[in-house]
Write a protein that holds these residues in place. Structure first.
Motif, PDB file in Angstrom:
ATOM      1  N   THR A   8      -7.181  11.142   4.156  1.00 13.76           N
ATOM      2  CA  THR A   8      -7.352   9.698   4.323  1.00 13.76           C
ATOM      3  C   THR A   8      -8.339   9.153   3.296  1.00 13.76           C
ATOM      4  N   LEU A   9      -9.434   9.884   3.096  1.00 13.69           N
ATOM      5  CA  LEU A   9     -10.485   9.374   2.216  1.00 13.69           C
ATOM      6  C   LEU A   9     -10.699  10.232   0.970  1.00 13.69           C
ATOM      7  N   ARG A  45     -11.261  -0.768  16.003  1.00 19.73           N
ATOM      8  CA  ARG A  45     -11.235  -1.203  14.605  1.00 19.73           C
ATOM      9  C   ARG A  45     -12.224  -2.359  14.396  1.00 19.73           C
ATOM     10  N   ARG A  93     -12.196   3.224   4.767  1.00 23.25           N
ATOM     11  CA  ARG A  93     -11.411   3.167   3.524  1.00 23.25           C
ATOM     12  C   ARG A  93     -11.296   1.722   3.032  1.00 23.25           C
ATOM     13  N   ASP A  94     -10.989   0.822   3.949  1.00 25.32           N
ATOM     14  CA  ASP A  94     -10.861  -0.575   3.539  1.00 25.32           C
ATOM     15  C   ASP A  94     -12.182  -1.108   3.009  1.00 25.32           C
ATOM     16  N   PHE A 137     -14.450   0.637   1.561  1.00 25.39           N
ATOM     17  CA  PHE A 137     -14.633   1.237   0.240  1.00 25.39           C
ATOM     18  C   PHE A 137     -13.791   0.500  -0.803  1.00 25.39           C
ATOM     19  N   TYR A 138     -12.549   0.203  -0.446  1.00 26.85           N
ATOM     20  CA  TYR A 138     -11.691  -0.526  -1.380  1.00 26.85           C
ATOM     21  C   TYR A 138     -12.330  -1.870  -1.764  1.00 26.85           C
ATOM     22  N   VAL A 183      -7.364  -6.948  11.833  1.00 30.34           N
ATOM     23  CA  VAL A 183      -6.244  -6.124  11.395  1.00 30.34           C
ATOM     24  C   VAL A 183      -5.760  -5.319  12.596  1.00 30.34           C
ATOM     25  N   PRO A 184      -4.499  -5.483  12.967  1.00 37.31           N
ATOM     26  CA  PRO A 184      -4.025  -4.754  14.148  1.00 37.31           C
ATOM     27  C   PRO A 184      -3.827  -3.273  13.837  1.00 37.31           C
ATOM     28  N   VAL A 185      -3.895  -2.482  14.876  1.00 37.60           N
ATOM     29  CA  VAL A 185      -3.658  -1.046  14.738  1.00 37.60           C
ATOM     30  C   VAL A 185      -2.511  -0.665  15.652  1.00 37.60           C
ATOM     31  N   GLY A 230     -16.589  -0.589  -2.741  1.00 36.53           N
ATOM     32  CA  GLY A 230     -16.983   0.639  -3.427  1.00 36.53           C
ATOM     33  C   GLY A 230     -18.037   1.421  -2.662  1.00 36.53           C
ATOM     34  N   GLU A 272      -9.924   4.573   8.563  1.00 36.44           N
ATOM     35  CA  GLU A 272      -9.187   3.520   7.848  1.00 36.44           C
ATOM     36  C   GLU A 272     -10.062   2.293   7.595  1.00 36.44           C
ATOM     37  N   GLY A 313      -9.993  -9.958  -2.033  1.00 38.74           N
ATOM     38  CA  GLY A 313      -8.625  -9.812  -2.510  1.00 38.74           C
ATOM     39  C   GLY A 313      -7.594  -9.884  -1.416  1.00 38.74           C
ATOM     40  N   PHE A 314      -7.998  -9.716  -0.184  1.00 35.52           N
ATOM     41  CA  PHE A 314      -6.983  -9.838   0.854  1.00 35.52           C
ATOM     42  C   PHE A 314      -7.600 -10.460   2.082  1.00 35.52           C
ATOM     43  N   ALA A 315      -6.913 -11.476   2.519  1.00 34.86           N
ATOM     44  CA  ALA A 315      -7.507 -12.339   3.520  1.00 34.86           C
ATOM     45  C   ALA A 315      -7.463 -11.785   4.927  1.00 34.86           C
TER      46      ALA A 315
END
Lengths: 502, 313, 331
Positions: C288-289, C216, C254-255, C257-258, C42-44, C261, C251, C11-13
C-alpha cells in the motif's frame, strides 16, 4: 478552489504524479512456486468419445505448450470431421438410450459426482490449468476450479426441478449439444457449458480451445470415473476446423459458443435455416465508470481487477476506464503506483498477479494494438517490471488521453491493456459507455445508491457491477447485449438455453 | 377485376354512367410510421381486391403502398428513437395504453369485422377473431407490470454481494407478421413485443393489408406514442432482408416466410448478432388458440441484465 | 463547524481537509495557504476493503522473505503491558525482553519500544537506558479518554516529563460519533502541543467507531491535527486491530503523503498475536505504501503475545523443527 481543467496537460499530470511511492526491494518475496510434482500428464491424449479414449481417425495430433515456458506439455488429438461425427453419434445414442429416459433426480446425482470429484482434485486441476493456459495459480486455485465445481453443484440441483424453473410449464431437453469454448477460462467454461446441458437432459460434445485442452481432458477423466453413461459427455480436441465440424453437424440440436464476436457471427450465419438452437457469448469492451464520489481506492482496486485479472483475457474485462474528469489525475496517479505492485511472471508462483499471455498469436495481437494505441496519440504507461526471458509476457499497461475513436478504445484487446477516457456528467458517461457494438458488462463506481441504479438502468450491458467488478456465480446469469452475444449462462435464466419450454 | 356493383354504391363504372345515390368518400390506405399515415417513398402500390359486401364504403379494389427498403429504413429510425422513451415509461403506464388500445378496438369492432370479411373471412370467423384480438389486447395490457415479477430473480451469490437479474426490452424488433389471421396475428405478435418496452417495425400481411391499416388507426387513437409500432405494407421478401441487415434492428420475429426467406433473414441477422426468432405456419395457426398468448411470447424479446453490488456498511 | 480548510494545491476536492480554528492549523499542519472548501468525506467500501486484505493474506512468504519479514516485525514491536496489575518487576522484565528478545541470537531485535502507563515510564526509561528502545506512554485518560481536557493534557505532560519518547493518546470517540469533529481535532492538536518533543500516536479505538467511513474521517482529523502516528486501538475493546481497518488507515496516510509529501506512521494494536498475522500486516504496508514505511519509524505493532510467536517461527526457520512455546520466556 477552482481548477482550470482545460489546462490539464502533461505538465500538470507530471506534477500531480509527485510525490510517488517507492515499491522497491526493501523486502522481496522469495519465489514461491506451486509444486507440480504430483501432477501426472500423459504424453499423449486421445479423444473421449462414447465413454472411451480413442485415437483420432484423422491420425493427427498437435502439441499443447505452456505459454510461460514455451515447453511442450502433451500431445492431443486433432479431431477431424469423422471424429466429430463419431462423437455426435455417441452423444445421440447416449441421449436416446439413457439420458432422456433418466429421471432428473438420477441425472442430478451424476452431476453432483462431477462437482465432488472436481473439489477432490482441485489442486491438480489448478496446476494443470495454470501450466497449460498461463494464468496465475492463485486465480486457477481460488477462482477457476472452485467456481467450476460450484457450477456443477448448482446445476445438479436443477436437474429434478426444471418444471419449477418455468412457472410450471413443462420442459424437454433439446438433444445433443455441441459446445465450443475458449482458452481464457478453459475448465470454468467447460463447466458453464456442460453442467446446464446435463441438467437440462441433453448430451454433450465439447470442444475445448486448441491452446488449452488439458483441463477438459482431465474433466473427461473425472466424467469417466463418475461413471456417467457412455457418450453423455464427449470431448473432442482440435482447432477451428473441429469446432466448425461440430457446429455444423446436422445431428446437433443445440450449439453453444463462447469466443470472439467474429467467429460467433460466422457460426450464427452458418446455422441459418438449420433450426438449431444457438447461444453465443462473445466479445466485450466494457466501460468501467468511476465517479468522483466513489471510494477511490476501492475503485482503483476494481480497475486493476477489471483489466489485469487473467492478463486481461476476459471477455467482460473493464477495458475502457471512464473517469469523471475531476478525479482523472488522482485516479491515474493511484493506478500508476498500484501497477508497480503487480507481480508479473511465473504463473505457478503463488505470488504472481499477472501470468503469461495465452499464446504467441495473442501476444502478437496485443502488442500490435498497443503500438496502434501509441500511433493514435494515446499516452502509454507500462508497469516497470522485469519480464521473464522465456514465454509470452506483457507488462500491465494503460493509456491516457485516448480518444473514443481510436482502435484501443473500440477493439477488444483481450490483454492487460487499459484505455482511459474522461467524462463530465453521468449522461456523458452513459453515452460513451454505450458507444460500442459490444454490451457484455460494465462497472460503475459511486457512493451514491440512486446513481448506481440510474446508471444500471441505462447501461446496455448484460452484467453491471456496481462498486465491484469481475464477480461470477453459478446462480447469477451472465451474457451479453448487442454483439456480445445472446443467451445467458447461470441462474434460472440460463437454463432456458438448454431446454425447450412447452 | 371489377366484380359487381351493389345497389347503393355510387361510383363511375364507365364514362357517362353514374350510379344513383350519394357519392361516398373513399379511404386511402397508408402505412403507419412514426405515428403518421404515409405512402411509400417509392410511390409504388399494389392492389388488393375487396369482396363486395353490403354497406361497404370501399371501392372494390384498393391501392396499398408497396413498401420499399427505404420505408423500412425510415421506420427503423423512428422505432429506434421511440424505444428509449417507451421503455422508460412505467410498466403500469404501458399497460394503461394497451388497455386503451383494447377499448378502441372494441369501439371499432364492426369496422374490423367487415375488414376481415372483405378479405375472405366468414362473418362468424371475423367476429370471433375480432373478439379474440380485443381480449388478447386486454391480456397483454394486464401483463406489462407482471413481466418483471415473473422473470426477474434475486441471485443468491456466494459472497457479500446483492445480485439480481431483471428483464429489459431489446430495442427495435422487426416483425414479419403472419399472413393470417390478419388481425389476431398482428395483435398476438406486436403486443407481447411492445409490452416490455420494445418498439416494432412490422411488415403486415400481404394478403390482407387493409385490416392492418384499420388496426393502425386503432393504434393511432389509443395514446400509443408515435414510433412504438410502425406498420409497413408490401412484400416481406423485399423489405425484411434489409431489416435483418439493419444494424439498429435488435431482433427479428418471422412468422410468414418460406424456408428460403427465413434462412435469408437468419443469415443476414448474424451480421449484427441479432436475436432471430422464426415460426412456421403451424405456429401462425396456433395463434388462434388460447396457447397463442403467454409469457413465452414476451420472454423471447427480453434481455436479461444482471446487477451486482456489495453489501456492507 | 462546516468550514474546513485545505491545501490550495491538493489537486482533488473530494479529499480533505483540515479543521482550523484561528491559526492553530498553521501551528500544527504546516500550511502555507489555506482555501475554504466544502468537506466531502471520502467513502470507504467495506466489502472491497475486506476483499483486498483477504487477497493480500494469500501472499506466500517463504524462507528468507519470511525470516526478513519476521525480524522486521520484531523491530517494529511496541511491547505492551497496560494492566491494573502492572508492577515495576513486570515492566522491567518486559524491557529486558524488548532489548534482547532472544538470548541466543543477538541479531534479533531490539523491539521498537515498550508501551506502558505513565506510572511506569521512569522505571522503563531506567531499564532501557543505553538501548535504542523507546518508551511509549499511554496518556489522555487512557483507555476511555473520558476526562476533562486539562486532565488529559496534564496526563500527557507528566508522561513526557517522566521521559516518554512517545505518547499514545486516545481520541474522544463520543465526540467523533456525535459529530463534534472540532472537539476531536482540538483535543488532538492540544495534546500534540503538550507532547513537546515526544512523538504523538493517536489511538482512534476503531472498534468503537462503527464503520470504516468514520475510521477514515477520524484518521484524517488525527493527521490534520498533528498526529505523527495513527493507531487503531487501545487493546481494551474488541475488535481491536484488523487488517482491513489498518488498510483503511494506511490509505488515509497514502492520500496525505500524495498531498503533502509527509509520511505519517501507522500502528495496529491489539489482536495481532501470530507471526502469520504480522507478516500479513507487513504485506499490506509494503503493497500500500511501499518501502519507505517498512521501518519502525513509520510502522509499529502494539502487541504483547506476538513476540514469542514470531520468535518461535524464526527458530523454526533456523532449525527446521517446530518449536514448543515453553522454550520461550514469558515475561
Amino acid at each position: 478552489m477552482k481548477k482550470d481543467i482545460t489546462k490539464a496537460g502533461k505538465a500538470q499530470l507530471a506534477r500531480t504524479q509527485k510525490p510517488s511511492l517507492d515499491f522497491g526491494s526493501a523486502w522481496e518475496y522469495a519465489p514461491s512456486p506451486e509444486s507440480t510434482d504430483h501432477v501426472k500428464l500423459q504424453a499423449q491424449y486421445g479423444l473421449f468419445i462414447g465413454g472411451k479414449w480413442k485415437a483420432p481417425k484423422s491420425k493427427k495430433y498437435f502439441a499443447t505448450i505452456s505459454p510461460s515456458t514455451e515447453q511442450k506439455l502433451a500431445e492431443v488429438a486433432d479431431a477431424g470431421a469423422a471424429d466429430v461425427d463419431d462423437a455426435v453419434k455417441a452423444a445421440r445414442s447416449a441421449y436416446d438410450t439413457y439420458w432422456k429416459k433418466m429421471p432428473g433426480k438420477e441425472r442430478a446425482k451424476y452431476i453432483f459426482r462431477i462437482a465432488r470429484a472436481l473439489q477432490e482434485k482441485a489442486r491438480e486441476f489448478a496446476i494443470v490449468e495454470t501450466m497449460d493456459g498461463g494464468k496465475p495459480i492463485k486465480e486457477s486455485r481460488d477462482l477457476d476450479v472452485p467456481l467450476a465445481a460450484a457450477h456443477f453443484f448448482y446445476h445438479g440441483g436443477w436437474a429434478d426441478k426444471l418444471d419449477l424453473a418455468f412457472h410450471g410449464r413443462k420442459v424437454r431437453p433439446l438433444g445433443v449439444a455441441g459446445q465450443i469454448i475458449p482458452w481464457n477460462f478453459p475448465l470454468l467454461m467447460a463447466a458453464w457449458k456442460i453442467a446446464p446441458a446435463l441438467a437440462g437432459g441433453n448430451t454433450v460434445v465439447l470442444k475445448p480451445a486448441e491452446t488449452t485442452p488439458l483441463s477438459s481432458l482431465m474433466l473427461a477423466q473425472i466424467i469417466e470415473e463418475a461413471e456417467l453413461p457412455p457418450g453423455v459427455v464427449n470431448i473432442v480436441t482440435g482447432a477451428g476446423q473441429t469446432g466448425a465440424a461440430l457446429a455444423s453437424h446436422k445431428d446437433v440440436n443445440k450449439v453453444a459458443f463462447t469466443g470472439s464476436t467474429e467467429i460467433g457471427k460466422l457460426i450464427q450465419r452458418n446455422l441459418a435455416g438449420s433450426g438449431k438452437k444457438l447461444t453465443l457469448e462473445l466479445g466485450g469492451k466494457a466501460a468501467n465508470i468511476v465517479f468522483a464520489d466513489a471510494s477511490i481506492d476501492q475503485a482503483v482496486e476494481g480497475i486493476i481487477n477489471g483489466i489485469y485479472f487473467n492478463q486481461g483475457h476476459v471477455c467482460c474485462a473493464g477495458s475502457r476506464l471512464l473517469v469523471e474528469e475531476s478525479v482523472h489525475d488522482l485516479v491515474v496517479k493511484k493506478l500508476r503506483d498500484r501497477l508497480s505492485t503487480l507481480r508479473v511472471g511465473d504463473p505457478l508462483d503463488k505470488n504472481t498477479d499477472v501470468g503469461a499471455i495465452n499464446s504467441r498469436e495473442q501476444w502478437e495481437r496485443i502488442n500490435e494494438l498497443v503500438a496502434a494505441g501509441e500511433a493514435e496519440g494515446g499516452e502509454r504507461y507500462t508497469a516497470p517490471c522485469k519480464l521473464p526471458s522465456k514465454g509470452f509476457f506483457i507488462a500491465p499497461t494503460f493509456f491516457t488521453g485516448v480518444s473514443m475513436s481510436s482502435r484501443i478504445a473500440r477493439e477488444e484487446i483481450f490483454g492487460p491493456v487499459l484505455s482511459i477516457m474522461t467524462f463530465r456528467t453521468a449522461e456523458e458517461a452513459i453515452e460513451k459507455a454505450n458507444n460500442t457494438m459490444y454490451g457484455l458488462s460494465a462497472g460503475v463506481w459511486t457512493d451514491k445508491g440512486a446513481k448506481i441504479f440510474w446508471m444500471a438502468q441505462r447501461l446496455k450491458a448484460g452484467v453491471i457491477w456496481g462498486n465491484t467488478f469481475n464477480k461470477f456465480d453459478p446462480s447469477s446469469p451472465f451474457g451479453g447485449y448487442k454483439e456480445s452475444g445472446f443467451g445467458r449462462e447461470g441462474g434460472r435464466q440460463g437454463l432456458s438455453a438448454y431446454v425447450e419450454v412447452l | 377485376m371489377v366484380k359487381k356493383a351493389t345497389q347503393d354504391r355510387a361510383y363511375i363504372t364507365s364514362i357517362g354512367t353514374v350510379a344513383a345515390g350519394r357519392v361516398s368518400v373513399n379511404k386511402a390506405y397508408k402505412m403507419y410510421v412514426g405515428g403518421a399515415f404515409v405512402r411509400s417513398e417509392s410511390g409504388r402500390y399494389f392492389q388488393v381486391e375487396a369482396s363486395a359486401i353490403a354497406g361497404s364504403a370501399d371501392p372494390e379494389v384498393v391501392n396499398i403502398p408497396l413498401g420499399s427498403r427505404k420505408d423500412g429504413r425510415d421506420a427503423v429510425l423512428v422505432a429506434k428513437n421511440a424505444h428509449e422513451p417507451w421503455a422508460a415509461r412505467t410498466a403500469y403506464n404501458r399497460g394503461q395504453i394497451l388497455y386503451r388500445l383494447a377499448e378502441v378496438l372494441e369501439s371499432r369492432r364492426s369496422e374490423l369485422t367487415s375488414s376481415l370479411t372483405r378479405a375472405g373471412s366468414t362473418a362468424a370467423e371475423a367476429l370471433s377473431e375480432v373478439s379474440a384480438s380485443i381480449d388478447r389486447a386486454v391480456y397483454y395490457a394486464g401483463f406489462c407490470d407482471k413481466i418483471s415479477s415473473l422473470v426477474a430473480s434475486h441471485n443468491p451469490v456466494s459472497g457479500p454481494h446483492f445480485g439480481f437479474t431483471m428483464p429489459e426490452s431489446m430495442g427495435v424488433v422487426a416483425i414479419v407478421a403472419p399472413e393470417e389471421p390478419a388481425l389476431l396475428g398482428l395483435v398476438s405478435t406486436i403486443l407481447p413485443v411492445i409490452a416490455s418496452g420494445n418498439t416494432a417495425v412490422v411488415i403486415a400481411s400481404r394478403r390482407d393489408p387493409r385490416t392492418a391499416v384499420v388496426f393502425c388507426e386503432c393504434l393511432a387513437t389509443s395514446d400509443l406514442p408515435g414510433g412504438v409500432v410502425n406498420v409497413l405494407t408490401g412484400d416481406a421478401s423485399e423489405i425484411a432482408p434489409h431489416l435483418a441487415k439493419h444494424r439498429e434492428v435488435n431482433a427479428i420475429d418471422t412468422w410468414s416466410a418460406d424456408d428460403a426467406l427465413r434462412t435469408l433473414l437468419e443469415r443476414e441477422g448474424s451480421g449484427s448478432v441479432k436475436r432471430v426468432r422464426s415460426h412456421d405456419g403451424r405456429a401462425c395457426a396456433a395463434l388462434r388458440d388460447e396457447d397463442g398468448q403467454g409469457l413465452g411470447f414476451i420472454e423471447k424479446f427480453l434481455e436479461f441484465k444482471t446487477v451486482w453490488h456489495p453489501v456492507g456498511i | 463547524m462546516d468550514r474546513l480548510e485545505t491545501h490550495e494545491d491538493l489537486g482533488f476536492a473530494s479529499d480533505l481537509l483540515i479543521f482550523s480554528r484561528e491559526n492553530r492549523s498553521l501551528a500544527c499542519g504546516n500550511l502555507r495557504r489555506v482555501t475554504v472548501l466544502f468537506y466531502t468525506p471520502v467513502p470507504v467500501d467495506q466489502v472491497a476493503i475486506e476483499e483486498r486484505v483477504a487477497a493480500l493474506a494469500k501472499r506466500s512468504l517463504k524462507k528468507q522473505a519470511k525470516v526478513q519479514g519476521l525480524k522486521l516485525a520484531i523491530s517494529m514491536m511496541d511491547l505492551t503491558t497496560l494492566e491494573g496489575k502492572d508492577t515495576a518487576g513486570k515492566v522491567t522484565a518486559l524491557c529486558t525482553k524488548a532489548m534482547h528478545p532472544l538470548d541466543s541470537d543477538n541479531s534479533i531485535g531490539p523491539c521498537a519500544a515498550i508501551c506502558v502507563y505513565p506510572n511506569f515510564v521512569r522505571i522503563a526509561k531506567r531499564a532501557l537506558e543505553g538501548s535504542s528502545v523507546h518508551v511509549a506512554s499511554v496518556a489522555t485518560a487512557f483507555p476511555s479518554g473520558q476526562s476533562p481536557l486539562p486532565i488529559k493534557l496534564e496526563d500527557t505532560r507528566r508522561a513526557v516529563e517522566f521521559g516518554a519518547d512517545e505518547i499514545d493518546m486516545v481520541i474522544d470517540r463520543g465526540a467523533m460519533l456525535s459529530g463534534d469533529y472540532q472537539k476531536v481535532f482540538d483535543e488532538i492538536a492540544a495534546t500534540k502541543e503538550a507532547c513537546g518533543p515526544a512523538h504523538l500516536k493517536v489511538i482512534l479505538e476503531t472498534g468503537e467507531l462503527g464503520s470504516y467511513d468514520v475510521v477514515r474521517r477520524a484518521s484524517e482529523i488525527a493527521i490534520a491535527a498533528g498526529g505523527d502516528f495513527i493507531k487503531t486501538s487501545t487493546g481494551k475493546i474488541q475488535p481491536a486491530a484488523t487488517p482491513a481497518v489498518t488498510l483503511v488507515m494506511l490509505e488515509v496516510i497514502r492520500d496525505h503523503f500524495y498531498r503533502t509529501g509527509k509520511k505519517i506512521g501507522m500502528k495496529p494494536a491489539g489482536g495481532v498475536r501470530t507471526a502469520k498475522q504480522a507478516l500479513h500486516y507487513l504485506v499490506i504496508v509494503k503493497e500500500t505504501l511501499g518501502d519507505a514505511w517498512l521501518t519502525p519509524d513509520l510502522f509499529r505493532f502494539g502487541a504483547s503475545a506476538l513476540l514469542n510467536d514470531v520468535l518461535m517461527q524464526l527458530e523454526k526457520e533456523r532449525t527446521g523443527a517446530y518449536q514448543a512455546s515453553e522454550d520461550f520466556s514469558k515475561d
